[in-house]
Design a protein around this motif. Structure first.
Motif, PDB file in Angstrom:
ATOM      1  N   THR A  86       0.829  -1.199   0.000  1.00  0.00           N
ATOM      2  CA  THR A  86       0.000   0.000   0.000  1.00  0.00           C
ATOM      3  C   THR A  86       0.866   1.252   0.000  1.00  0.00           C
ATOM      4  O   THR A  86       0.583   2.233  -0.706  1.00  0.00           O
ATOM      5  CB  THR A  86      -0.945   0.018   1.220  1.00  0.00           C
ATOM      6  OG1 THR A  86      -1.828  -1.105   1.134  1.00  0.00           O
ATOM      7  CG2 THR A  86      -1.769   1.290   1.256  1.00  0.00           C
ATOM      8  N   THR A  87       1.946   1.220   0.756  1.00  0.00           N
ATOM      9  CA  THR A  87       2.877   2.353   0.770  1.00  0.00           C
ATOM     10  C   THR A  87       3.565   2.508  -0.570  1.00  0.00           C
ATOM     11  O   THR A  87       3.692   3.617  -1.104  1.00  0.00           O
ATOM     12  CB  THR A  87       3.923   2.169   1.882  1.00  0.00           C
ATOM     13  OG1 THR A  87       3.255   2.017   3.133  1.00  0.00           O
ATOM     14  CG2 THR A  87       4.854   3.368   1.951  1.00  0.00           C
ATOM     15  N   ILE A  88       4.006   1.382  -1.140  1.00  0.00           N
ATOM     16  CA  ILE A  88       4.654   1.429  -2.452  1.00  0.00           C
ATOM     17  C   ILE A  88       3.652   1.895  -3.510  1.00  0.00           C
ATOM     18  O   ILE A  88       3.973   2.707  -4.386  1.00  0.00           O
ATOM     19  CB  ILE A  88       5.230   0.048  -2.816  1.00  0.00           C
ATOM     20  CG1 ILE A  88       6.356  -0.337  -1.851  1.00  0.00           C
ATOM     21  CG2 ILE A  88       5.745   0.042  -4.263  1.00  0.00           C
ATOM     22  CD1 ILE A  88       6.871  -1.746  -2.025  1.00  0.00           C
ATOM     23  N   GLY A  89       2.423   1.400  -3.423  1.00  0.00           N
ATOM     24  CA  GLY A  89       1.400   1.765  -4.392  1.00  0.00           C
ATOM     25  C   GLY A  89       1.047   3.239  -4.364  1.00  0.00           C
ATOM     26  O   GLY A  89       0.644   3.818  -5.376  1.00  0.00           O
ATOM     27  N   ALA A  90       1.221   3.878  -3.215  1.00  0.00           N
ATOM     28  CA  ALA A  90       0.952   5.315  -3.100  1.00  0.00           C
ATOM     29  C   ALA A  90       2.150   6.146  -3.555  1.00  0.00           C
ATOM     30  O   ALA A  90       2.093   7.372  -3.536  1.00  0.00           O
ATOM     31  CB  ALA A  90       0.590   5.665  -1.664  1.00  0.00           C
ATOM     32  N   GLY A  91       3.217   5.469  -3.964  1.00  0.00           N
ATOM     33  CA  GLY A  91       4.427   6.195  -4.342  1.00  0.00           C
ATOM     34  C   GLY A  91       5.197   6.709  -3.147  1.00  0.00           C
ATOM     35  O   GLY A  91       6.215   7.386  -3.296  1.00  0.00           O
ATOM     36  N   GLY A  92       4.693   6.411  -1.939  1.00  0.00           N
ATOM     37  CA  GLY A  92       5.371   6.849  -0.728  1.00  0.00           C
ATOM     38  C   GLY A  92       5.333   8.347  -0.502  1.00  0.00           C
ATOM     39  O   GLY A  92       6.126   8.882   0.275  1.00  0.00           O
ATOM     40  N   ILE A  93       4.396   9.045  -1.157  1.00  0.00           N
ATOM     41  CA  ILE A  93       4.427  10.515  -1.127  1.00  0.00           C
ATOM     42  C   ILE A  93       3.364  11.140  -0.233  1.00  0.00           C
ATOM     43  O   ILE A  93       3.238  12.366  -0.199  1.00  0.00           O
ATOM     44  CB  ILE A  93       4.275  11.091  -2.553  1.00  0.00           C
ATOM     45  CG1 ILE A  93       2.888  10.768  -3.132  1.00  0.00           C
ATOM     46  CG2 ILE A  93       5.383  10.588  -3.460  1.00  0.00           C
ATOM     47  CD1 ILE A  93       2.576  11.502  -4.409  1.00  0.00           C
ATOM     48  N   ASN A  94       2.592  10.351   0.493  1.00  0.00           N
ATOM     49  CA  ASN A  94       1.467  10.919   1.242  1.00  0.00           C
ATOM     50  C   ASN A  94       1.899  11.966   2.263  1.00  0.00           C
ATOM     51  O   ASN A  94       1.249  13.013   2.406  1.00  0.00           O
ATOM     52  CB  ASN A  94       0.674   9.800   1.929  1.00  0.00           C
ATOM     53  CG  ASN A  94      -0.143   8.984   0.929  1.00  0.00           C
ATOM     54  OD1 ASN A  94      -0.485   9.465  -0.140  1.00  0.00           O
ATOM     55  ND2 ASN A  94      -0.432   7.746   1.275  1.00  0.00           N
ATOM     56  N   ASN A  95       2.978  11.705   2.993  1.00  0.00           N
ATOM     57  CA  ASN A  95       3.475  12.707   3.933  1.00  0.00           C
ATOM     58  C   ASN A  95       3.977  13.945   3.202  1.00  0.00           C
ATOM     59  O   ASN A  95       3.841  15.069   3.692  1.00  0.00           O
ATOM     60  CB  ASN A  95       4.589  12.127   4.807  1.00  0.00           C
ATOM     61  CG  ASN A  95       4.060  11.186   5.870  1.00  0.00           C
ATOM     62  OD1 ASN A  95       2.946  11.336   6.345  1.00  0.00           O
ATOM     63  ND2 ASN A  95       4.855  10.199   6.249  1.00  0.00           N
ATOM     64  N   GLY A  96       4.558  13.746   2.022  1.00  0.00           N
ATOM     65  CA  GLY A  96       4.987  14.878   1.203  1.00  0.00           C
ATOM     66  C   GLY A  96       3.811  15.704   0.724  1.00  0.00           C
ATOM     67  O   GLY A  96       3.877  16.936   0.669  1.00  0.00           O
ATOM     68  N   VAL A  97       2.715  15.027   0.374  1.00  0.00           N
ATOM     69  CA  VAL A  97       1.501  15.735  -0.048  1.00  0.00           C
ATOM     70  C   VAL A  97       0.988  16.620   1.086  1.00  0.00           C
ATOM     71  O   VAL A  97       0.643  17.792   0.877  1.00  0.00           O
ATOM     72  CB  VAL A  97       0.404  14.733  -0.487  1.00  0.00           C
ATOM     73  CG1 VAL A  97      -0.915  15.457  -0.730  1.00  0.00           C
ATOM     74  CG2 VAL A  97       0.835  13.982  -1.736  1.00  0.00           C
TER      75      VAL A  97
END
Length: 423
Positions: free
Chosen positions: A61-72
């Motif tokens: 799930t983290t990989i699928g999100a590109g790992g950018i959620n905290n960056g967003v």
């Protein structure tokens, strides 16, 4: 002391607690009911398998999100007043999320039999990884949109979506477990989050930023900024769940899958009360740290949060320890009584873990990529090595002893690092 605590209760952190308290309570109740139903129907061995699959889905799930959620969260919080700049970050984030979720979903589908054998010890569960691959893009986009809401500090909508999500997921899990037992519990793990996107879209459809086009040319500088978070998220996604997979596998190999279920049970209990902390941190603390560019103000924010969180966490954990028999009866069944011996070290480890998080979140908020990667890899490796040693020496309780020692060392290191950086 009590008057000081009441005074602190007027700050923004506790205001967010009031926004999220109902949501968190429902989430905890939903988790309780789900754990109780699952544990009652499939027992400790089934709980261990569910834990295995949840670790896998956390990674993908983290990989699928590109790992950018905290960056967003960070960049929306920083650029929410500049619409043209904000749109660039949103469109680039959308593209990154879509790309990674499609690739990750295809990997899960193509290698379904291998993953089933490795994660769940039998290849007959291959269909779970096919279901997960299909639903991954939906859940990834959902998390992307929720991160945008977080960045805008639209707490009320965030809370409403969270409440509906928890209720829907709970009903979905109960239905599947009741009909298909263990297979139903496993299906719920890999599919429930995908449906939530449609609920989120219902609330976002009228938002100004959502109505604008999310497709725009890639901006290399923005992508580079997001990728610093990608690297941090990927490392985090790989280290903690893989550590749990290895430790659980070691317990199964040297003891039994039932014993692994007891260890998974104590982790479930931790997850329930840590849920309150992580929800509040992600909704308030990360955006707040991202906004602050002055070390003096950053120190004040951290100390203010410690004054609120430390006593609350201590009292909560102490209460759980003295009521551990009651907690096991409520959450699980009599079959899980052997987990009583695991409480002391687990709860103490959770205390150090929460205290260390208050400082560790600075690494995410301020994009301290190298330091974050080092600490994640080092302490996950330390947890694995200490677990092997203490499990061999002390039996099952060794898994929680190693957990406590690891997070105590982590807390001390965070103090030493940020004392140097902030003072």
């Amino acid at each position: 002391m009590f008057k000081k605590l009441l005074k602190l209760l007027s700050n923004d952190l506790v205001k967010v607690f009031s926004y999220t308290s109902i949501s968190t309570l429902i989430k905890i109740i939903s988790s309780y009911v789900a754990v109780k139903v699952v544990a009652s129907i499939i027992g400790p061995a089934g709980v261990a398998l569910v834990g295995q699959l949840q670790n896998f889905t956390t990674i993908f799930t983290t990989i699928g999100a590109g790992g950018i959620n905290n960056g967003v969260v960070k960049y929306v919080s920083e650029h929410k007043e500049n619409k043209s700049e904000l749109q660039k970050y949103l469109s680039n984030g959308f593209k990154i999320t879509t790309f990674f979720s499609v690739i990750s979903g295809l990997i899960s589908i193509i290698f379904c039999k291998y993953l089933s054998k490795w994660i769940l010890f039998e290849d007959r569960y291959y269909y779970l990884f096919v279901f997960f691959g299909i639903s991954l893009i939906l859940s990834s986009l959902n998390n992307f949109f929720l991160s945008i809401l977080n960045g805008f500090k639209e707490f009320k909508i965030f809370v409403i979506i969270s409440i509906i999500t928890n209720i829907v997921s709970l009903l979905f899990t109960i239905l599947l477990v009741s009909i298909y037992h263990l297979d139903g519990a496993l299906i719920a793990v890999v599919t429930s989050q995908g449906f939530i996107l449609f609920i989120t879209l219902f609330f976002l459809i009228r938002k100004e930023w959502f109505s604008k086009k999310l497709i725009a040319p890639l901006d290399k500088q923005i992508v580079k900024k997001f990728f610093s978070y990608t690297l941090m998220a990927f490392v985090s996604a790989m280290t903690v769940p893989i550590a749990q997979l290895l430790i659980r596998g070691y317990i199964i190999q040297n003891y039994s899958i039932k014993d692994a279920g007891f260890w998974e049970g104590i982790n479930k209990i931790s997850a329930m009360y840590l849920m309150f902390v992580t929800t509040s941190f992600s909704v308030y603390y990360l955006p707040r740290l991202s906004e602050i560019n002055n070390n003096s103000l950053l120190r004040k924010e951290i100390f203010k949060t410690y004054k609120v969180m430390a006593p609350l966490v201590f009292i909560t954990l102490l209460t759980i320890y003295f009521l551990k028999d009651f907690v096991i009866n409520i959450l699980f069944t009599k079959e899980f009584y052997p987990m009583k011996d695991l409480f002391k070290w687990q709860l103490l480890g959770d205390f150090f873990k929460i205290l260390s998080w208050l400082l560790a979140f600075i690494m995410v908020a301020k994009s301290m990529t190298k330091l974050f990667i080092f600490t994640e890899i080092f302490f996950s490796g330390l947890l694995i090595l200490l677990s092997y040693y203490f499990i061999n020496r002390d039996g099952m309780i060794g898994a929680t002893e190693s957990y406590c020692i690891t997070y105590f060392v982590y807390f001390v290191l965070m103090i030493l690092i940020f004392r140097k950086k902030l003072f």
